[in-house]
Structure formats: C-alpha cells, structure tokens
Design a protein around this motif. Sequence first.
Motif, PDB file in Angstrom:
ATOM      1  N   HIS A   1      43.017  50.860  29.060  1.00 54.21           N
ATOM      2  CA  HIS A   1      41.579  51.079  28.951  1.00 54.21           C
ATOM      3  C   HIS A   1      41.152  51.246  27.488  1.00 54.21           C
ATOM      4  N   THR A   2      41.966  51.969  26.720  1.00 55.05           N
ATOM      5  CA  THR A   2      41.650  52.165  25.304  1.00 55.05           C
ATOM      6  C   THR A   2      41.635  50.829  24.564  1.00 55.05           C
ATOM      7  N   LEU A   3      42.644  49.989  24.833  1.00 56.31           N
ATOM      8  CA  LEU A   3      42.709  48.675  24.203  1.00 56.31           C
ATOM      9  C   LEU A   3      41.503  47.822  24.584  1.00 56.31           C
ATOM     10  N   PHE A   4      41.170  47.821  25.860  1.00 56.24           N
ATOM     11  CA  PHE A   4      40.058  46.986  26.319  1.00 56.24           C
ATOM     12  C   PHE A   4      38.726  47.465  25.741  1.00 56.24           C
ATOM     13  N   ARG A   5      38.587  48.780  25.590  1.00 55.45           N
ATOM     14  CA  ARG A   5      37.364  49.297  24.959  1.00 55.45           C
ATOM     15  C   ARG A   5      37.302  48.885  23.489  1.00 55.45           C
ATOM     16  N   ALA A   6      38.453  48.944  22.816  1.00 52.52           N
ATOM     17  CA  ALA A   6      38.484  48.569  21.402  1.00 52.52           C
ATOM     18  C   ALA A   6      38.132  47.096  21.219  1.00 52.52           C
ATOM     19  N   LEU A   7      38.548  46.273  22.169  1.00 49.58           N
ATOM     20  CA  LEU A   7      38.255  44.840  22.110  1.00 49.58           C
ATOM     21  C   LEU A   7      36.902  44.502  22.729  1.00 49.58           C
ATOM     22  N   ASP A   8      36.261  45.504  23.298  1.00 49.21           N
ATOM     23  CA  ASP A   8      34.999  45.302  24.002  1.00 49.21           C
ATOM     24  C   ASP A   8      35.148  44.242  25.100  1.00 49.21           C
ATOM     25  N   VAL A   9      36.269  44.355  25.853  1.00 49.96           N
ATOM     26  CA  VAL A   9      36.447  43.489  27.020  1.00 49.96           C
ATOM     27  C   VAL A   9      35.419  43.917  28.062  1.00 49.96           C
ATOM     28  N   ARG A  10      34.615  42.986  28.492  1.00 55.01           N
ATOM     29  CA  ARG A  10      33.503  43.307  29.391  1.00 55.01           C
ATOM     30  C   ARG A  10      33.936  43.139  30.843  1.00 55.01           C
ATOM     31  N   ILE A  11      34.464  44.228  31.383  1.00 58.20           N
ATOM     32  CA  ILE A  11      35.009  44.199  32.740  1.00 58.20           C
ATOM     33  C   ILE A  11      33.889  44.295  33.766  1.00 58.20           C
ATOM     34  N   ASP A  12      33.902  43.354  34.689  1.00 60.47           N
ATOM     35  CA  ASP A  12      32.934  43.314  35.788  1.00 60.47           C
ATOM     36  C   ASP A  12      33.738  43.325  37.087  1.00 60.47           C
ATOM     37  N   MET A  13      33.727  44.476  37.750  1.00 60.77           N
ATOM     38  CA  MET A  13      34.582  44.675  38.915  1.00 60.77           C
ATOM     39  C   MET A  13      33.709  44.962  40.134  1.00 60.77           C
ATOM     40  N   LYS A  14      33.886  44.184  41.187  1.00 55.53           N
ATOM     41  CA  LYS A  14      33.114  44.390  42.410  1.00 55.53           C
ATOM     42  C   LYS A  14      34.035  44.339  43.629  1.00 55.53           C
ATOM     43  N   GLY A  15      33.687  45.125  44.637  1.00 56.34           N
ATOM     44  CA  GLY A  15      34.435  45.131  45.889  1.00 56.34           C
ATOM     45  C   GLY A  15      35.574  46.130  45.929  1.00 56.34           C
ATOM     46  N   THR A  16      35.651  47.019  44.956  1.00 52.44           N
ATOM     47  CA  THR A  16      36.780  47.956  44.911  1.00 52.44           C
ATOM     48  C   THR A  16      36.799  48.900  46.108  1.00 52.44           C
ATOM     49  N   GLU A  17      35.655  49.062  46.786  1.00 49.30           N
ATOM     50  CA  GLU A  17      35.636  49.901  47.991  1.00 49.30           C
ATOM     51  C   GLU A  17      36.481  49.314  49.113  1.00 49.30           C
ATOM     52  N   ASN A  18      36.885  48.038  48.957  1.00 43.29           N
ATOM     53  CA  ASN A  18      37.739  47.397  49.962  1.00 43.29           C
ATOM     54  C   ASN A  18      39.214  47.776  49.820  1.00 43.29           C
ATOM     55  N   ILE A  19      39.560  48.436  48.734  1.00 37.47           N
ATOM     56  CA  ILE A  19      40.920  48.956  48.596  1.00 37.47           C
ATOM     57  C   ILE A  19      41.029  50.200  49.478  1.00 37.47           C
ATOM     58  N   PRO A  20      41.986  50.255  50.398  1.00 44.59           N
ATOM     59  CA  PRO A  20      42.078  51.424  51.285  1.00 44.59           C
ATOM     60  C   PRO A  20      42.396  52.701  50.523  1.00 44.59           C
ATOM     61  N   LEU A  21      41.801  53.806  50.966  1.00 46.08           N
ATOM     62  CA  LEU A  21      42.019  55.093  50.318  1.00 46.08           C
ATOM     63  C   LEU A  21      43.437  55.612  50.537  1.00 46.08           C
ATOM     64  N   LYS A  22      44.037  55.191  51.622  1.00 45.29           N
ATOM     65  CA  LYS A  22      45.413  55.610  51.900  1.00 45.29           C
ATOM     66  C   LYS A  22      46.098  54.548  52.746  1.00 45.29           C
TER      67      LYS A  22
END
Length: 240
Positions: A14-35
């Motif tokens: 995360h630190t590296l991506f912030r330093a590079l200003d990688v523009r992460i666009d993430m959708k649908g993560t609620e589909n990952i099961p909680l357990k």
Amino acid sequence: MAELVYPPVIGAAHTLFRALDVRIDMKGTENIPLKGGAVLVSNHIGYLDFIFAGLTARPQKRLVRFMAKESVFRHKVSGPLMRAMKHIPVDRAQGETAYQHALDSLRSGEIIGVFPEATISQSFTLKSFKSGAARMAQEAGVPLIPVALWGTQRMWTKGRPKDLKRSHIPVMMRVGEPLEAPTDQYAGAITRRVRERVQELLDAAQSAYPAKPKGNDDSWWLPAHLGGTAPTPAQVKEAG
C-alpha cells in the motif's frame, strides 16, 4: 496463529502504491465471503497480479493464499516471504502435493487464490482455463469467486521491462458474485462458467478504464481487438 508477515507485506505494498499514485479502483469486494473457504479465480496479465488480487479480500478482513510456481519459493528474497505468508508452492512434476495442500487449506476455511490460465497472457486476453480450481471447489465444498484485473500489466509483465517508477497508473479490480461448484456437475462445465464470468468482469473493467494510449508506442498494453498493439493470441502461440 498470528499473521506476523502477511499484514506488514500488505502495508508495504500500500505504501508503494501510494508513493506511485497507483489509482486503485476496486468494486465487488462484498462478494468475498466473511468466513469459510473459497477459491478466488483471477485472470493473469502481470507479475504483480497476486498482490492486487489479494487486496480484493482485505475489505472483508481476509487473506488469500496463492498457488504459485515452486521456483518463486526458491528465490532468496521472495522464498522466505512466500512461505511466511503461507502461499502454496506448485511443483508441476508433483502437482498432487500442492493440490492436496490447497484442499486442506480450503477445508480449514482459507481462501485459495488461483490463476487458471497458468501463465501470464501476453495478449492480455483470456486464455483457456485449467479445471483445477473447479475441481478443488467441488471437493472442498466451497464457492468460486471470479476476479478480473486490468492495468497491472502496465507496471510489470512478461516480455516488458519493469516500470515501477511510472506513476498515476489506474488499476481496476472487479469481484463477481460467488459461483457454486456442485459435485454432480462436470468440472469442465463449471470452469467454462467461471471463465465466462471473469470475461464479463474483464470487459467491464476495460470499458471503464480511464486511461488511453498516447500513441502507437504506448499502446503495447492494449489488446489488438481493442485497437492496441499487443500481440494476438495467435501471434503469441506462433512466437512461443
């Protein structure tokens, strides 16, 4: 057991991506099961895909154990990290060992990450999927989670120099709804459904991607069918 290595590695990424200003666009993560166990199935277009695919599980506070080439575990730097993060080495000469390891992990409630194309797609289009992910899901009684990545190839991919100094690169991650893997269905049919869903997610990510090539010299990362200069699947096959 406490996770002493995986969370700090995620933090460093995360630190590296912030330093590079990688523009992460993430959708649908609620589909990952909680357990519970699940097989995360992603397309494969770059060497950093396991990091980005793994990040899709973090909003649900889950960690993904990826199946990766055994040679990665022999590297003096990546090897200790991969083992400490409990990823699974795959020796193609003894694939059954890795398969059983993954099954045991799924049954114990882990998410296992799989790239069913087996290798990076140099055309940046979907290759055929191997059926191992579907068979694991069937045997372990867990769902398959389709994931599509787009933009990661611009950072580091096969046949191109690593470019981690280039900033402002958008990276899209799309997670689809879980797909069941009934034991009374042919694994090949389940694999086709998963591939179709990954293709739909990939199409959506490509359509929404905010960056365009700045000319032919910069269009290498765009598939030929979208107007780019990446080799077609036929050209990759002929060259390889």
